[in-house]
Design a protein around this motif. Structure first.
Motif, PDB file in Angstrom:
ATOM      1  N   MET A   1       0.853  -1.011  -0.046  1.00 49.99           N
ATOM      2  CA  MET A   1       0.253  -0.016  -0.253  1.00 49.99           C
ATOM      3  C   MET A   1       0.569   1.438   0.290  1.00 49.99           C
ATOM      4  O   MET A   1       0.622   2.455  -1.100  1.00 49.99           O
ATOM      5  CB  MET A   1      -0.874  -0.023   1.427  1.00 49.99           C
ATOM      6  N   LYS A   2       2.179   1.108   0.366  1.00 51.57           N
ATOM      7  CA  LYS A   2       2.724   2.628   1.177  1.00 51.57           C
ATOM      8  C   LYS A   2       3.536   2.581  -0.635  1.00 51.57           C
ATOM      9  O   LYS A   2       3.115   4.617  -0.646  1.00 51.57           O
ATOM     10  CB  LYS A   2       3.690   2.336   1.632  1.00 51.57           C
ATOM     11  N   ILE A   3       3.407   1.140  -0.968  1.00 52.81           N
ATOM     12  CA  ILE A   3       3.914   1.839  -2.990  1.00 52.81           C
ATOM     13  C   ILE A   3       3.223   2.713  -3.177  1.00 52.81           C
ATOM     14  O   ILE A   3       3.240   3.293  -3.678  1.00 52.81           O
ATOM     15  CB  ILE A   3       4.554   0.607  -3.281  1.00 52.81           C
ATOM     16  N   VAL A   4       1.622   2.194  -3.940  1.00 49.94           N
ATOM     17  CA  VAL A   4       0.836   2.376  -4.195  1.00 49.94           C
ATOM     18  C   VAL A   4       1.116   4.081  -4.399  1.00 49.94           C
ATOM     19  O   VAL A   4       0.224   4.775  -4.573  1.00 49.94           O
ATOM     20  CB  VAL A   4      -0.146   1.587  -3.864  1.00 49.94           C
ATOM     21  N   ALA A   5       0.750   3.844  -2.830  1.00 43.01           N
ATOM     22  CA  ALA A   5       0.568   6.031  -1.912  1.00 43.01           C
ATOM     23  C   ALA A   5       1.530   6.838  -3.162  1.00 43.01           C
ATOM     24  O   ALA A   5       1.200   7.657  -3.018  1.00 43.01           O
ATOM     25  CB  ALA A   5       0.122   5.453  -0.259  1.00 43.01           C
ATOM     26  N   ALA A   6       2.727   6.194  -2.397  1.00 45.74           N
ATOM     27  CA  ALA A   6       3.925   7.250  -2.692  1.00 45.74           C
ATOM     28  C   ALA A   6       3.483   7.097  -4.507  1.00 45.74           C
ATOM     29  O   ALA A   6       3.690   8.259  -4.933  1.00 45.74           O
ATOM     30  CB  ALA A   6       5.030   6.694  -2.543  1.00 45.74           C
ATOM     31  N   TYR A   7       3.254   6.234  -5.084  1.00 43.97           N
ATOM     32  CA  TYR A   7       3.144   6.775  -6.821  1.00 43.97           C
ATOM     33  C   TYR A   7       1.826   7.761  -6.896  1.00 43.97           C
ATOM     34  O   TYR A   7       2.210   8.893  -7.614  1.00 43.97           O
ATOM     35  CB  TYR A   7       2.537   5.440  -7.232  1.00 43.97           C
ATOM     36  N   LEU A   8       0.434   7.831  -5.659  1.00 43.19           N
ATOM     37  CA  LEU A   8       0.253   8.752  -6.484  1.00 43.19           C
ATOM     38  C   LEU A   8       0.346   9.916  -5.493  1.00 43.19           C
ATOM     39  O   LEU A   8      -0.324  10.525  -6.249  1.00 43.19           O
ATOM     40  CB  LEU A   8      -1.849   7.928  -5.673  1.00 43.19           C
ATOM     41  N   LEU A   9       0.873  10.290  -5.138  1.00 41.09           N
ATOM     42  CA  LEU A   9       1.339  10.867  -5.012  1.00 41.09           C
ATOM     43  C   LEU A   9       2.353  11.875  -5.790  1.00 41.09           C
ATOM     44  O   LEU A   9       2.041  12.668  -5.894  1.00 41.09           O
ATOM     45  CB  LEU A   9       2.165  11.440  -3.070  1.00 41.09           C
ATOM     46  N   ALA A  10       3.437  10.976  -5.821  1.00 42.73           N
ATOM     47  CA  ALA A  10       3.330  12.201  -7.108  1.00 42.73           C
ATOM     48  C   ALA A  10       2.682  12.098  -8.331  1.00 42.73           C
ATOM     49  O   ALA A  10       2.998  13.551  -9.249  1.00 42.73           O
ATOM     50  CB  ALA A  10       4.596  10.331  -7.089  1.00 42.73           C
ATOM     51  N   VAL A  11       1.633  11.356  -8.749  1.00 41.84           N
ATOM     52  CA  VAL A  11       1.332  11.667  -9.978  1.00 41.84           C
ATOM     53  C   VAL A  11       0.490  13.139  -9.802  1.00 41.84           C
ATOM     54  O   VAL A  11       0.427  13.634  -9.926  1.00 41.84           O
ATOM     55  CB  VAL A  11      -0.359  10.409  -9.963  1.00 41.84           C
ATOM     56  N   LEU A  12      -0.369  12.960  -8.334  1.00 43.25           N
ATOM     57  CA  LEU A  12      -0.999  14.352  -8.086  1.00 43.25           C
ATOM     58  C   LEU A  12       0.333  15.324  -7.797  1.00 43.25           C
ATOM     59  O   LEU A  12      -0.544  16.768  -8.170  1.00 43.25           O
ATOM     60  CB  LEU A  12      -1.926  14.509  -6.518  1.00 43.25           C
ATOM     61  N   GLY A  13       1.750  15.179  -7.591  1.00 43.54           N
ATOM     62  CA  GLY A  13       1.933  16.355  -7.494  1.00 43.54           C
ATOM     63  C   GLY A  13       2.673  16.970  -9.370  1.00 43.54           C
ATOM     64  O   GLY A  13       3.276  17.735  -9.080  1.00 43.54           O
ATOM     65  N   GLY A  14       2.329  15.927  -9.789  1.00 43.65           N
ATOM     66  CA  GLY A  14       2.091  17.111 -11.545  1.00 43.65           C
ATOM     67  C   GLY A  14       3.072  15.483 -12.232  1.00 43.65           C
ATOM     68  O   GLY A  14       3.695  15.960 -13.256  1.00 43.65           O
ATOM     69  N   ASN A  15       3.550  14.575 -11.298  1.00 45.82           N
ATOM     70  CA  ASN A  15       4.283  13.605 -12.134  1.00 45.82           C
ATOM     71  C   ASN A  15       3.328  12.301 -12.521  1.00 45.82           C
ATOM     72  O   ASN A  15       3.128  11.487 -12.284  1.00 45.82           O
ATOM     73  CB  ASN A  15       5.710  12.960 -11.774  1.00 45.82           C
ATOM     74  N   PRO A  16       2.940  12.209 -14.523  1.00 43.90           N
ATOM     75  CA  PRO A  16       2.430  11.495 -14.980  1.00 43.90           C
ATOM     76  C   PRO A  16       3.075  10.028 -14.554  1.00 43.90           C
ATOM     77  O   PRO A  16       2.604   9.406 -14.602  1.00 43.90           O
ATOM     78  CB  PRO A  16       2.223  12.290 -16.132  1.00 43.90           C
TER      79      PRO A  16
END
Length: 115
Positions: A1-16
């Motif tokens: 889950m923490k990997i998914v959360a970090a991925y989603l944070l990066a996407v929300l931060g503007g990194n597609p």
């Protein structure tokens, strides 16, 4: 889950398309361990997919998952009592009676709080 959360944070931060290094740096910034094997496996699974489509597909899968209805049925079942016939007796659940408490007025106490 923490990997998914970090991925989603990066996407929300503007990194597609976050890389393994991006995910690793997010996890390390909060003191979480970054497992390269799991990160690479996750990135391989989402490679070339739009994150909104992945989330939508996940929601559809969750919609078909039972939400604990059988747990309530198990909790209601009572152990069989040792009756003469040996069959479990059907007992109605006891209803709790609401007891209304009388509110005490200032007159009952003999003084007023605002005197």
């Amino acid at each position: 889950m923490k990997i998914v959360a970090a991925y989603l944070l990066a996407v929300l931060g503007g990194n597609p398309n976050p890389s393994a290094d991006d995910i690793r740096s997010i996890l390390e910034s909060v003191g979480a361990e970054a497992e390269d094997k799991r990160i690479n496996h996750f990135l391989a699974e989402v490679k070339g997919k739009d994150i909104t489509e992945v989330i939508a597909a996940g929601r559809e899968k969750f919609a078909s998952v039972p939400s604990g209805g059988s747990v309530a049925a198990i909790g209601v079942a009572a152990p069989a009592s040792g009756g003469a016939s040996g069959a479990p007796a059907a007992e109605e659940p006891k209803k709790e009676e609401k007891v209304e408490e009388k509110e005490e007025s200032d007159e009952d106490m003999g003084f007023s709080l605002f005197d």
